[in-house]
Each structure stands twice: as structure tokens, then as C-alpha cells.
Design a protein around this motif. Structure first.
Motif, PDB file in Angstrom:
ATOM      1  N   CYS A  58      -6.691  -1.776   1.758  1.00 32.59           N
ATOM      2  CA  CYS A  58      -6.649  -0.569   0.935  1.00 32.59           C
ATOM      3  C   CYS A  58      -5.264   0.069   0.987  1.00 32.59           C
ATOM      4  O   CYS A  58      -4.588   0.020   2.010  1.00 32.59           O
ATOM      5  N   THR A  59      -4.882   0.691  -0.112  1.00 35.63           N
ATOM      6  CA  THR A  59      -3.591   1.373  -0.194  1.00 35.63           C
ATOM      7  C   THR A  59      -3.749   2.880  -0.287  1.00 35.63           C
ATOM      8  O   THR A  59      -2.921   3.626   0.239  1.00 35.63           O
ATOM      9  N   TYR A  60      -4.823   3.336  -0.966  1.00 38.71           N
ATOM     10  CA  TYR A  60      -4.922   4.757  -1.296  1.00 38.71           C
ATOM     11  C   TYR A  60      -6.220   5.409  -0.816  1.00 38.71           C
ATOM     12  O   TYR A  60      -6.773   6.276  -1.496  1.00 38.71           O
TER      13      TYR A  60
ATOM     14  N   LYS B 267      -0.902  -5.222   7.838  1.00 37.68           N
ATOM     15  CA  LYS B 267       0.083  -4.984   6.785  1.00 37.68           C
ATOM     16  C   LYS B 267       1.426  -5.547   7.209  1.00 37.68           C
ATOM     17  O   LYS B 267       1.947  -5.227   8.273  1.00 37.68           O
TER      18      LYS B 267
ATOM     19  N   GLY C 173      -4.291  -4.659   5.288  1.00 37.16           N
ATOM     20  CA  GLY C 173      -3.763  -4.713   3.929  1.00 37.16           C
ATOM     21  C   GLY C 173      -4.808  -4.560   2.853  1.00 37.16           C
ATOM     22  O   GLY C 173      -4.518  -4.779   1.676  1.00 37.16           O
TER      23      GLY C 173
ATOM     24  N   LYS D  73       7.242   2.083   1.106  1.00 38.20           N
ATOM     25  CA  LYS D  73       5.813   1.764   1.215  1.00 38.20           C
ATOM     26  C   LYS D  73       5.147   2.689   2.231  1.00 38.20           C
ATOM     27  O   LYS D  73       5.774   3.146   3.178  1.00 38.20           O
TER      28      LYS D  73
ATOM     29  N   THR E 284      -6.989   0.644  -4.096  1.00 39.69           N
ATOM     30  CA  THR E 284      -5.814  -0.222  -4.088  1.00 39.69           C
ATOM     31  C   THR E 284      -4.910   0.189  -5.250  1.00 39.69           C
ATOM     32  O   THR E 284      -5.290   1.016  -6.080  1.00 39.69           O
ATOM     33  N   TYR E 285      -3.722  -0.419  -5.326  1.00 37.77           N
ATOM     34  CA  TYR E 285      -2.807  -0.087  -6.421  1.00 37.77           C
ATOM     35  C   TYR E 285      -3.031  -0.940  -7.667  1.00 37.77           C
ATOM     36  O   TYR E 285      -2.339  -0.791  -8.667  1.00 37.77           O
TER      37      TYR E 285
ATOM     38  N   GLY F 257       2.451  -0.907  -4.978  1.00 39.11           N
ATOM     39  CA  GLY F 257       2.038  -0.147  -3.807  1.00 39.11           C
ATOM     40  C   GLY F 257       3.180   0.631  -3.191  1.00 39.11           C
ATOM     41  O   GLY F 257       3.112   1.040  -2.036  1.00 39.11           O
TER      42      GLY F 257
END
Length: 447
Positions: free
Chosen positions: A80-82, A148, A78, A32, A436-437, A18
Motif C-alpha cells: 500500500c502507498t496511501y 519497500k 510495498g 517517495k 495504491t497509486y 508513488g
């Protein structure tokens, strides 16, 4: 570069932790919370595991590929990342990260088969664990995902796009119910409070609900049960469970389990087979994605006879899918006792020729006497490691399929397989976790 130094960094890629990265004065720096083509002002923090780690000070230029996230909580929780990338770009950058990792670790392969998209970008999770807490100090009771980088804070996620409408309805009625009773969340800092987690899992027709609490109060949950059962849901409530855990960490360590309604299990169906799963069974959290993943594994099994070894088999899902409709016997090995019990139940339920053995894969494989025609490995994030790979290679089978949930440990294991004379025929990504990653990978090995 000195610790604390501030400089400008243009992001050129992302990795499987991530982290975004860019280059400055010939060195690669990681940060990050960014995406490719952003221009940042960053502060150099430290070197960790050989990586130069930075922290964002300021966003100088927005990425031209950035989109408006569909969730207002994006960036806070925390989950979702994208979400600020469209799905095409998510796949593109995950695939690039995989190819770059293989190149950097000198893993030679004959074919890269691309990355298969998930059937759905949203509402794909069949299981979710939410935490009780507060969003800010002395705030009202909330239910959601951890902030996060902060295990003590909770971001309320009542409109989470990773889960379906039934899950969202249950979340809302749960937090409203306990707010009315003025029940407090368990605090990790002082180990006081009652409410810890709400775990939801759904199957083909039913879902189960688990309330995790401490033992510090004795609350009658009958009215809570009735509120849940009165909800207008798409699937039936198959069970409501109360787990008491006094673990001092965030991990759930059941001290007592009470079924307050129905059963502690549900059923799912895959490839014409029925699987009984309970709350804590390892079962892929994306049901439709699992059909794609395991379907690809089945396509690569060429032997119609002989015994297939299903290593790190969990509840035996892959092995039973491979056994169904074939002449192959399957032997599955798994270290988690409850998973093995469930695997045996499911094999009996589906009338399949499968044997499941409890134990450490690296040790148990040494005692297998059957003539093995094919091996499938689907290890946890830690990978197989050298001892396990060495013992697997002693079977000298022609073909091995490696299903990986962690490309970083995958490449370390592949190096050892290559030392034992195996070659990588093909590599394919399967996206099971959009936004997500994370990326699943199927590797076909042969010799």
C-alpha cells in the motif's frame, strides 16, 4: 543544486509512480514516502529521467490530512502507498495526477468524466502472491510481501487488509506448518533454501492455492494439504498446486507442476458469463472493480453489428462481455499462448461468436481481413507503442476505446493517435486498486 545538499520541501502533489513532489527555487523535486501538505527536510540525491530525486531526512510538519493507517505494517511493505489518506483524498489526488499529466503532455480532450471509486476499499484482491523469507537476519520463517525497496527482505502481512479472511487464514496455517518442520526459505542472495512463494486466487465459489518451492528438498506435502482442507473457510478449496521453480531471480519459472488436490483452475462469473481461470491467467485482480470497468467499456460500444477487435485481449474477458447479447462478432489478439487457449475455452463455454488469435498485436492486425466496426485496446503497462498504434489506425474505424493501466504510457500512445486524426471524446478514471497509486483509465477516441 549539488548532490547531497539538504533543504526544506513542502509537498504539493503526488504522481503515478508513488512519488510526492514540491517546488524549491522554481524547480520541482520528487520524494517517495510522503503525502501532500507535509513539510520535509530532504537530501538531493540525483537527476533521473529528467526528475530531481530526493530522500527524506526529517519530517518537519505532519500533513493535516494524514490519518492513522489501519495496518501496522504500512510504510514497511510495498503493498500500500496511501493508507495514511482517507479514500476521498486518495481519489482526489489520483484524479489530480491524471489531469496534470494530460495537461503537461498537451493531450486535448472534450470531457473529463471524473473517477469512479472502487466498490470496496479493502479486501478487494482476488489474487495475491506472497513470499517466504525472514523479517530480519536469522529471524524465524515469515510469509508476506517484500520490504519497500528491498527485494531480499520480507514483511509478515498476516493481517493484510487488501485480501480477505480466507487468504489470511491460509497464510497463517502455511507458515506455522513449515515452521514446525523447520523448512527454510529460498534465499535470492545465495540461491539456497526451499520455500519461495504462496500464491492464492479465488473465484465465485472456490479458491486455489499454489506453493512455489525450489527443487532442493523432497518434502511430502500430503500433511500440508490436509491442514489446508481442515480450515474453516468461506469458499471451498478448488485446488492445491505445487510448482517447482529454480529460477535465480524472483520470477517464477515452472520446472514442474503437480496438482496435489483438486484442479488447477477455478471459475468466475461476470455479466452472466462463466470464465475458467487458472493460477497464471491474466484476470483483473479486483473482481467487483472489474465489473465496473468493463461495464463502462460496454456502455461506450455503439455499433450493434460488425466485428469488434479486442486487442491485448488476455483471456478474452472484455471481448466476450461485448459479444454477449449483441450481434457483434469479436476477434481477440493476445501474445500469451496460455491466455489464448483459455480465451477459446471460455468462448466455447459461453457459446459466443469469438475468435482468438495468438501473436503480437502490432503484427497480427496487419492480416485481419474482416470489416472492423469498433476497436478496444487494453495493453500491458508498456502501452501499445508507435508501430502498434500505426497499424491500428490503418483500420480507420470511427471509434476506439483505450483501457489503460498506466497513464504515463497512455499519453504517449494518445499523441500518436492524435497525429492520425483521432480526437479524445472523453477520459474517465476507474479506481481498481485503492490504497495504491495505480489508476485505470478509459479513453474514448473518435474521428
Amino acid at each position: 543544486m549539488k548532490k547531497g545538499e539538504i533543504f526544506e520541501l513542502e509537498i504539493i502533489g503526488i504522481n503515478f509512480s508513488g512519488e510526492a513532489f514540491g517546488e524549491f527555487q522554481g524547480e520541482k523535486y520528487f520524494v517517495k514516502g510522503s503525502i501532500p501538505f507535509e513539510k520535509l527536510k530532504v537530501r538531493f540525491i540525483k537527476i533521473k529521467s529528467g526528475k530531481r530525486i530526493c530522500k527524506i531526512v526529517e519530517r518537519i510538519k505532519e500533513s493535516p490530512i494524514s490519518i492513522m493507517p489501519v495496518c501496522e505494517k504500512f510504510g514497511q511493505c510495498g503493498g500500500c502507498t496511501y493508507l495514511n489518506l482517507n479514500y476521498e483524498n486518495q481519489i482526489k489526488f489520483k484524479e489530480e495526477a491524471l489531469i496534470n499529466l494530460l495537461r503537461d503532455e498537451n493531450i486535448n480532450y472534450e470531457k473529463f468524466l471524473g473517477t469512479i471509486k472502487a466498490p470496496s476499499q479493502f479486501e478487494y484482491r482476488n489474487k495475491m502472491e506472497f513470499s517466504f523469507g525472514d523479517e530480519f537476519k536469522d529471524g524465524p520463517l515469515e510469509l508476506g510481501l517484500h520490504k519497500k525497496g528491498n527485494p531480499f527482505g520480507v514483511v509478515p502481512t498476516y493481517d493484510c487488509h487488501l485480501v480477505n479472511q480466507d487468504f489470511r487464514k491460509i497464510m497463517r496455517v502455511t507458515v506455522d506448518y513449515f515452521r514446525r518442520l523447520n523448512v527454510q526459505a529460498y534465499k535470492l542472495k545465495n540461491h539456497k533454501g526451499y520455500l519461495r512463494n504462496l500464491i492464492l486466487r479465488d473465484g465465485k465459489e472456490e479458491l486455489i492455492i499454489c506453493l512455489v518451492t525450489s527443487s532442493q528438498e523432497n518434502i511430502d506435502l500430503n500433511n500440508f494439504k490436509n491442514e489446508i482442507l481442515n480450515l474453516d473457510l468461506n469458499k471451498k478449496v478448488g485446488g492445491i498446486i505445487h510448482v517447482v521453480s529454480d529460477s535465480l531471480s524472483d520470477a517464477i519459472d515452472p520446472k514442474k507442476i503437480d496438482i496435489i488436490y483438486g484442479n488447477d483452475y477455478i471459475y468466475e462469473e461476470l455479466f452472466g458469463l462463466k470464465f475458467k481461470i487458472n493460477l497464471f491467467s491474466f484476470f483483473q485482480t479486483n473482481t467487483e472493480g472489474m465489473k465496473v470497468l468493463y461495464g463502462k467499456v460496454k456502455e461506450n460500444i455503439k455499433n450493434d453489428e460488425g466485428t469488434i477487435l479486442d486487442l491485448y485481449c488476455g483471456t478474452g474477458t472484455i471481448g466476450q462481455i461485448l459479444s454477449h447479447g449483441s450481434k457483434n462478432k469479436v476477434i481477440g489478439i493476445e501474445i500469451v499462448k496460455d491466455a489464448v487457449i483459455m480465451a477459446r475455452e471460455n468462448a466455447k463455454l459461453n457459446n459466443l461468436d469469438c475468435e482468438f488469435i495468438e501473436g503480437d498485436v502490432a503484427e497480427v492486425v496487419k492480416n485481419i481481413k474482416d470489416k472492423i466496426s469498433f476497436i478496444v485496446v487494453d495493453p500491458p503497462r508498456a502501452g501499445i507503442m508507435e508501430k502498434g498504434v500505426r497499424n491500428i489506425c490503418k483500420f480507420n474505424v470511427e471509434n476506439i476505446i483505450y483501457v489503460s493501466c498506466n497513464p504515463k504510457t497512455l499519453v504517449e500512445d494518445l499523441k500518436i493517435f492524435l497525429e492520425y486524426g483521432y480526437k479524445v471524446k472523453s477520459i474517465q478514471g476507474v479506481d481498481m486498486f485503492p490504497n495504491t497509486y495505480h489508476l485505470e483509465t478509459i479513453v474514448v477516441l473518435y474521428k
